[in-house]
Design a protein around this motif. Structure first.
Motif, PDB file in Angstrom:
ATOM      1  N   THR A 533       0.838  -1.212   0.000  1.00  0.00           N
ATOM      2  CA  THR A 533       0.000   0.000   0.000  1.00  0.00           C
ATOM      3  C   THR A 533       0.867   1.253   0.000  1.00  0.00           C
ATOM      4  N   LYS A 534       1.925   1.238   0.800  1.00  0.00           N
ATOM      5  CA  LYS A 534       2.815   2.410   0.880  1.00  0.00           C
ATOM      6  C   LYS A 534       3.483   2.686  -0.451  1.00  0.00           C
ATOM      7  N   SER A 543      -1.937   9.774  -0.303  1.00  0.00           N
ATOM      8  CA  SER A 543      -1.635   9.376   1.071  1.00  0.00           C
ATOM      9  C   SER A 543      -2.037   7.919   1.260  1.00  0.00           C
ATOM     10  N   VAL A 544      -1.437   7.272   2.258  1.00  0.00           N
ATOM     11  CA  VAL A 544      -1.774   5.879   2.539  1.00  0.00           C
ATOM     12  C   VAL A 544      -3.256   5.762   2.897  1.00  0.00           C
ATOM     13  N   LYS A 545      -3.742   6.734   3.682  1.00  0.00           N
ATOM     14  CA  LYS A 545      -5.137   6.707   4.082  1.00  0.00           C
ATOM     15  C   LYS A 545      -6.054   6.869   2.875  1.00  0.00           C
ATOM     16  N   GLU A 548      -6.212   3.637   0.997  1.00  0.00           N
ATOM     17  CA  GLU A 548      -7.048   2.633   1.671  1.00  0.00           C
ATOM     18  C   GLU A 548      -8.527   2.863   1.350  1.00  0.00           C
ATOM     19  N   VAL A 549      -8.919   4.117   1.226  1.00  0.00           N
ATOM     20  CA  VAL A 549     -10.299   4.435   0.823  1.00  0.00           C
ATOM     21  C   VAL A 549     -10.549   3.894  -0.590  1.00  0.00           C
TER      22      VAL A 549
END
Length: 574
Positions: A533-534, A543-545, A548-549
């Motif tokens: 993911t990173k 961004s990582v967040k 994730e979305v």
């Protein structure tokens, strides 16, 4: 306490391989051979070596083949019987069958009943290993009756033990135990401790099926102590091996101690074949315990310690266990490929045995012709040149030529199969290399993007500082960096390469979820390369967040919202 049903399965599948298939190992004492008229020093020496190192005894016999060919027919017959015995223990039954036929052709059963019984003994061994049990027990009992008529105690004990093993395979435990008790009584009267150790070992396997686990374990300990006393390393290693099996479901610690003891003993002999069998057992044990890395390490050590010839023999089992390991790791494609390789190698081994057997039959034919030439000088010239003999030779030649023709057809088919297998393997390696190349390109782009983001952040800080800063110049640099960071050229090149390696990926994915956006398709492509993911967030300037979305949205479109399946694993399976 292990259940009776499990004990039966354990003993039939494991115990026989450790003991009953090795029944003749310690019965070939020089005294026993001399009792039936086999007094050749090469044969006596080979039988002394046999229980300590089967391969050494086998090569010792092969090296003496030229000298043995000058001996009388009795010695030659015994020689080929012992080669058959070695091939039985090496698992090459086709070769064993050929050597036994050779031995029979050199033997006149009416001239020497003891040698006839000796040949029947090895015939029973072969029939037992090839699972022809009714014929095997018949041959064993014929040998036993002849030895009993001549009151040959050593061979009576051996034949009783062999008959016991065959009855055991038939599930007739009552007769198996009765015949084994006779062997124990004779060996006890003769005070043959090494033979008693073998009998105790086999009796332990019978008793454990009958539910007498304590006495079975006690007999294994007795056998071990006797073999330690008499330095019978061949059987001692098997004792340790059997004890390891005994503890495998009850006490892993003791099981591993006996594995270490067996390993040390096999190395001391040395008996590489037995050591590798032990390693396969240890690898399977580690798979069952869930220690998959250790199991894989053991399998690799098997490959490293094996000679080329030995690994060819063991390769089928190696790939079978490897496939089992990959299946436990849920690497189904690798498991499937390894299982196919196991089946292919098993076919190749069968082919090699058939080829070697044909060579032996050719040798048999040439030997008969050579023997006939010598016997023409004898007083039996007219008898040996009868029409029946020439007809037999003519038929033999036709059979050999027919067998060679069939072998050639089989060989051509196998060569075609191997070529297809090589092409499949080459394609798979090329696909893996291109995946690695794509991953490397994506990671390099991610690192470059991170670097440019860092430079842009520093430039923005400089612009915001008070003082005489060349703002126009810095702004221009910042704009250039942004244009470079947002360039689509690199992604277009990456996507072009990705489609060449995985041409149907996007079509399959859109077939599952037609409403995936181009950005979401891009994320799925990077997941197909197994990037983290990173790494994906850095590559897409997110961004990582935020990523994730995006992943959650993709899961929803693929119908995985209520599933526990990992998104990356799902993408990799497409």
């Amino acid at each position: 306490m292990i259940l009776r049903g499990k004990l039966m399965k354990y003993c039939l599948n494991i115990g026989l391989a450790l003991a009953l298939s090795s029944a003749p190992l310690f019965g070939q004492r020089p005294e026993a051979l001399k009792e039936i008229g086999i007094d050749h020093p090469t044969l006596l020496k080979s039988r002394e070596i046999f229980p300590m190192n089967i391969d050494s005894a086998y090569h010792y016999l092969k090296a003496a083949q030229k000298d043995i060919s000058q001996e009388n027919l009795k010695i030659q017959s015994a020689y080929y019987a012992y080669l058959a015995d070695a091939e039985i223990h090496r698992g090459k039954l086709n070769l064993a069958r050929a050597y036994l036929d050779f031995s029979k052709n050199l033997l006149d059963s009416t001239a020497n009943p003891l040698l006839f019984a000796h040949n029947q003994y090895y015939e029973a061994l072969y029939l037992r290993e090839s699972q022809q049990l009714p014929a095997a027990i018949s041959a064993a009992l014929i040998a036993l009756r002849v030895f009993e008529n001549h009151q040959d105690s050593s061979w009576i004990a051996l034949s009783n033990r062999l008959a016991s093993g065959i009855f055991y395979l038939q599930g007739n435990l009552e007769d198996a135990l009765a015949y084994l008790e006779r062997s124990i009584a004779i060996n006890n009267a003769l005070n043959l401790e090494s033979e008693l150790a073998a009998d105790f070992h086999n009796k332990a396997l019978i008793l454990v099926i009958q539910g007498n686990v304590e006495e079975s374990f006690s007999l294994l300990q007795k056998a071990k102590n006797l073999n330690l006393k008499n330095h019978n390393l061949g059987w001692l290693g098997r004792n340790y091996h059997a004890l390891a099996y005994h503890y495998q479901r009850e006490d892993y610690s003791k099981c591993e101690q006996y594995i270490d003891s067996a390993s040390s003993t096999y190395r001391q002999i040395p008996d590489l074949g037995a050591l590798i069998n032990l390693k396969f057992f240890e690898a399977r044990l580690k798979v069952r315990q869930g220690f998959y890395k250790r199991a894989d390490s053991i399998l690799e050590s098997i490959r490293e310690m094996s000679t080329d010839e030995l690994f060819l023999i063991k390769a089928a089992e190696y790939y079978q266990v490897k496939a089992h390991l990959k299946a436990h790791l849920e690497k189904w494609e690798e498991a499937f490929n390894l299982q196919n390789r196991y089946l292919s190698i098993q076919d190749s081994l069968d082919h090699l045995e058939h080829q070697a057997a044909l060579e032996i039959y050719k040798t048999l034919h040439n030997s008969i012709i050579e023997r006939d030439k010598l016997e023409k000088e004898s007083e039996h010239l007219q008898y040996l040149n009868s029409k029946q003999r020439y007809i037999a030779i003519y038929v033999s030649v036709l059979l050999i030529l027919g067998a060679l023709f069939i072998y050639q057809l089989y060989r051509n088919q196998r060569l075609k199969g191997r070529q297809l297998e090589r092409e499949r393997n080459t394609f798979q390696r090329d696909l893996e290399f291109r995946d690695q190349e794509l991953s490397a390109i994506a990671l390099n782009q991610a690192e470059e993007a991170q670097w440019k983001q860092s430079i842009m952040a520093r430039l923005e800080d400089e612009i915001q500082k008070p003082g005489p800063v060349k703002a126009d110049s810095l702004k221009k640099m910042l704009a250039d960096l942004r244009r470079s960071a947002n360039s689509k050229n690199q992604w277009e090149e990456f996507e072009m390469r990705f489609k060449r390696v995985h041409p149907s990926f996007y079509d399959k994915l859109q077939g599952l979820a037609p409403d995936l956006s181009p950005a979401e398709l891009k994320i799925c492509a990077l997941l197909r390369l197994n990037l983290s993911t990173k790494e994906i967030a850095a590559l897409l300037h997110k961004s990582v967040k935020g990523l994730e979305v995006d992943r959650a949205r993709i899961r929803k479109k693929l119908g995985l919202t209520h599933s526990k399946e990992n998104l990356t694993k799902f993408i990799l399976s497409i």
